[in-house]
Design a protein around this motif. Structure first.
Motif, mmCIF file in Angstrom:
data_model
loop_
_atom_site.group_PDB
_atom_site.id
_atom_site.type_symbol
_atom_site.label_atom_id
_atom_site.label_comp_id
_atom_site.label_asym_id
_atom_site.label_seq_id
_atom_site.Cartn_x
_atom_site.Cartn_y
_atom_site.Cartn_z
ATOM 1 N N SER A 1 -40.498 80.185 -139.425
ATOM 2 C CA SER A 1 -40.920 81.255 -138.536
ATOM 3 C C SER A 1 -40.522 82.624 -139.078
ATOM 4 O O SER A 1 -39.381 82.825 -139.480
ATOM 5 C CB SER A 1 -40.275 81.056 -137.169
ATOM 6 N N PHE B 1 -37.801 86.816 -137.458
ATOM 7 C CA PHE B 1 -36.766 87.743 -137.935
ATOM 8 C C PHE B 1 -37.146 88.410 -139.238
ATOM 9 O O PHE B 1 -36.908 89.594 -139.427
ATOM 10 C CB PHE B 1 -35.420 87.030 -138.073
ATOM 11 N N THR B 2 -37.721 87.630 -140.129
ATOM 12 C CA THR B 2 -38.047 88.189 -141.440
ATOM 13 C C THR B 2 -39.311 89.043 -141.390
ATOM 14 O O THR B 2 -39.616 89.755 -142.324
ATOM 15 C CB THR B 2 -38.243 87.052 -142.451
ATOM 16 N N GLY C 1 -30.785 84.428 -138.170
ATOM 17 C CA GLY C 1 -32.001 84.638 -137.394
ATOM 18 C C GLY C 1 -33.249 84.325 -138.208
ATOM 19 O O GLY C 1 -34.259 83.886 -137.679
ATOM 20 N N GLY C 2 -33.159 84.561 -139.509
ATOM 21 C CA GLY C 2 -34.330 84.364 -140.358
ATOM 22 C C GLY C 2 -34.335 83.087 -141.168
ATOM 23 O O GLY C 2 -35.377 82.662 -141.653
ATOM 24 N N HIS C 3 -33.150 82.474 -141.347
ATOM 25 C CA HIS C 3 -33.063 81.311 -142.238
ATOM 26 C C HIS C 3 -32.240 80.189 -141.625
ATOM 27 O O HIS C 3 -31.255 80.438 -140.929
ATOM 28 C CB HIS C 3 -32.412 81.695 -143.568
ATOM 29 N N ASP D 1 -39.764 75.217 -138.499
ATOM 30 C CA ASP D 1 -40.346 76.248 -137.627
ATOM 31 C C ASP D 1 -39.323 77.366 -137.383
ATOM 32 O O ASP D 1 -39.028 78.112 -138.298
ATOM 33 C CB ASP D 1 -40.892 75.648 -136.326
ATOM 34 N N ASP D 2 -38.786 77.469 -136.181
ATOM 35 C CA ASP D 2 -37.862 78.563 -135.876
ATOM 36 C C ASP D 2 -36.525 78.382 -136.602
ATOM 37 O O ASP D 2 -36.049 77.258 -136.752
ATOM 38 C CB ASP D 2 -37.557 78.606 -134.369
ATOM 39 N N GLY E 1 -30.957 80.892 -135.360
ATOM 40 C CA GLY E 1 -30.615 82.163 -134.714
ATOM 41 C C GLY E 1 -31.757 82.690 -133.867
ATOM 42 O O GLY E 1 -31.550 83.287 -132.804
ATOM 43 N N GLU E 2 -32.974 82.448 -134.347
ATOM 44 C CA GLU E 2 -34.159 82.846 -133.593
ATOM 45 C C GLU E 2 -34.223 82.056 -132.287
ATOM 46 O O GLU E 2 -34.557 82.601 -131.225
ATOM 47 C CB GLU E 2 -35.395 82.577 -134.448
ATOM 48 N N ASP F 1 -31.939 83.611 -129.812
ATOM 49 C CA ASP F 1 -32.475 84.851 -129.254
ATOM 50 C C ASP F 1 -33.593 84.596 -128.255
ATOM 51 O O ASP F 1 -33.671 85.236 -127.217
ATOM 52 C CB ASP F 1 -32.975 85.773 -130.374
ATOM 53 N N LYS F 2 -34.477 83.661 -128.596
ATOM 54 C CA LYS F 2 -35.630 83.443 -127.728
ATOM 55 C C LYS F 2 -35.234 82.701 -126.459
ATOM 56 O O LYS F 2 -35.751 82.983 -125.386
ATOM 57 C CB LYS F 2 -36.738 82.742 -128.500
ATOM 58 N N SER G 1 -38.174 74.809 -132.499
ATOM 59 C CA SER G 1 -39.134 75.391 -131.551
ATOM 60 C C SER G 1 -39.351 74.461 -130.355
ATOM 61 O O SER G 1 -39.543 74.923 -129.233
ATOM 62 C CB SER G 1 -40.450 75.743 -132.248
ATOM 63 N N LYS H 1 -36.602 75.029 -127.851
ATOM 64 C CA LYS H 1 -36.867 76.265 -127.106
ATOM 65 C C LYS H 1 -37.884 76.009 -125.989
ATOM 66 O O LYS H 1 -37.705 76.443 -124.845
ATOM 67 C CB LYS H 1 -37.405 77.300 -128.113
#
Lengths: 162, 331
Positions: free
Chosen positions: A62, A65-66, B137-139, B159-160, B163-164, B167-168, B212, B215
């Motif tokens: 996803s 963030f990036t 958040g990104g990795h 997928d997510d 960290g994402e 946040d979500k 995901s 979530k």
């Protein structure tokens, strides 16, 4: 504007629909994905990128963030963007978003509302809505260009045999 | 040997001076300093242009805090991949200019590998082969780290990022931003085993992970249980994420036979995750490393530290080094 509605009952089916669309996308296509958190935008995007020929499926993740992931592919370059964290059209300019819409790649955009007005209208609009059952989704796919519409008919009829 | 490190791959601009790959003389991160006072305003959290405005003051501050002048530097290191191109190029341009002007080597660094290096400031020996769990958040990646021989991706999220997901889920549950600290705080008083949230792909028998679906499960649970105790929900969610990550890290350790695990990235600051990983490692007889919070999130100290070893290995970059958005995190 032609609109097609697809139904899926499981995440795998959503990914599969993405693959079916992805493998038919010509270079330069912009796909915008709308839907609430948890609807399955990223799952559909995964299907799109796999279908469009990304080299290594394991690289997919996803871009919330990036903001933008670009996946090497044996065909068209693939840009996968997520504008979730951006707040204004100034942010869009700052990250160089418009450089990515150059007709030389397939661009998949999640949370596209900040750029919808300024995108040329030839994009493929996909909206995912929650169904009644936990994994049910209504996926509407819209386009106003003739090649894209025939592509969608192709998928709709192909699915009759599923 | 003094190395200046520069990091601008995502939201934060950061610069650091590290001595011999082990002693952090300074580590300045734009969002965590009073830099905005210098500009008379608040530094917005996201905008590539902010890197351009921040980069010189951040580098200046890093040199001043370290008490080091530019001619004393042995090298300048910079994150070259992966990241947002528009952000990476700002750090790269600054690093190249300094390398050229000062006549010192330029060292391009992989952001993912640098995250793993954070543990080398916490006692880990860089040369020891190990598994790194990079969670931010990104990795979300499991990596085999062989020191001089570089890194190899073993698995990660499909997928997510973890960290994402924090946040979500925090957003869905109305807990505020950033999600990690918000959920951890509320979870303190909750029962982590009260809500049976799913562990997607936990039993996939490989090192792929998925967040995901978790979530989405939280979303449905909230819809169907309007009066749920939010602390219980937060605790159950945090438990699920930590459980998936720990299970997969355990599998990576078993598959590879490595006897060291390092965790890094923003989510590595989560107390429950550290606890669970620590327990698992103790059970397996594996040594476990986790960096202090400031070195978990994006920072330039990890870049400057890793660069000292790259330099020893002769891995110096040319001045035409390019920024690369993504792809395999190989050097």
């Amino acid at each position: 504007m032609s609109k097609f509605i697809f139904f899926t009952n499981a995440i795998d089916q959503t990914v599969h629909l993405g693959e079916e669309i992805g493998k038919r996308l010509p270079c330069g296509t912009v796909v915008v994905l709308r839907g609430d958190i948890g609807a399955g935008k990223t799952c559909l995007a995964r299907g799109l990128c796999i279908g469009a020929g990304m080299d290594d499926k394991a690289l997919f993740s996803s871009p919330s963030f990036t903001i933008m992931n670009c996946y090497p592919s044996h065909g068209t370059p693939l840009y996968h963007c997520d504008l979730y964290r951006l707040k204004s059209s100034e942010d869009i300019e700052d990250i160089g978003f418009w450089d990515w819409i150059n007709g030389e790649a397939i661009v998949v955009i999640e949370w596209p509302d900040l750029v919808l007005k300024e995108l040329s209208e030839s994009y493929l609009l996909i909206e995912i809505a929650f169904g009644v059952g936990a994994e049910e989704r209504w996926i509407s796919v819209e386009s106003n260009t003739e090649p894209m519409v025939s592509l969608l008919k192709d998928i709709a009829y192909a699915r009759v045999g599923d | 040997m003094l190395v200046l490190g520069i990091e601008s791959s995502c939201d934060d601009t950061s610069a650091a001076v590290v001595q011999d790959g082990e002693k952090i003389l300074s580590n300045v991160v734009s969002s965590q300093t009073d830099l905005h006072r210098q500009f008379g305003g608040i530094v917005p959290e996201l905008a590539a242009r902010q890197h351009i405005e921040n980069i010189i003051p951040v580098i200046d501050r890093a040199l001043i805090n370290a008490g080091v002048r530019m001619p004393e530097l042995a090298a300048v290191a910079v994150t070259a991949r992966p990241g947002l191109i528009g952000s990476l190029v700002v750090g790269l341009a600054a690093a190249k200019a300094i390398a050229y002007a000062a006549g010192i080597p330029l060292i391009g660094i992989n952001h993912i590998e640098a995250h793993g290096y954070a543990n080398c400031f916490a006692g880990l020996n860089f040369l020891q082969p190990r598994i790194d769990l990079i969670v931010s958040g990104g990795h979300t990646l499991l990596i085999e780290n062989l020191g001089y021989s570089g890194i190899r991706v073993l698995g990660g999220t499909v997928d997510d990022a973890a960290g994402e997901a924090f946040d979500k889920v925090a957003k869905i549950a109305g807990l505020g931003f950033p999600g990690g600290p918000a959920i951890q705080k509320v979870a303190l008083t909750g029962d982590p085993h009260s809500i049976p949230l799913p562990r997607p792909m936990r039993e996939s028998h490989d090192l792929r992970m998925s967040f995901s679906g978790l979530k989405t499960a939280v979303r449905y649970f909230l819809q169907n249980n309007v009066n749920v105790n939010i602390s219980n929900l937060a605790a159950s969610f945090q438990e699920a994420v930590a459980d998936i990550l720990t299970f997969k890290a355990c599998q990576a350790l078993r598959d590879s036979g490595h006897k060291i695990l390092g965790v890094a990235g923003g989510v590595a600051a989560n107390t429950r995750l550290r606890e669970m990983l620590g327990q698992m490692c103790a059970d397996l007889g594996v040594e476990f490393f986790a960096p202090p919070p400031i070195l978990c999130t994006d920072n330039a100290a990890m870049v400057a530290g890793l660069a000292a070893w790259k330099m020893k290995a002769g891995l110096v970059s040319d001045l035409d080094l390019n920024a690369v958005a993504t792809g395999h995190p190989s050097p």
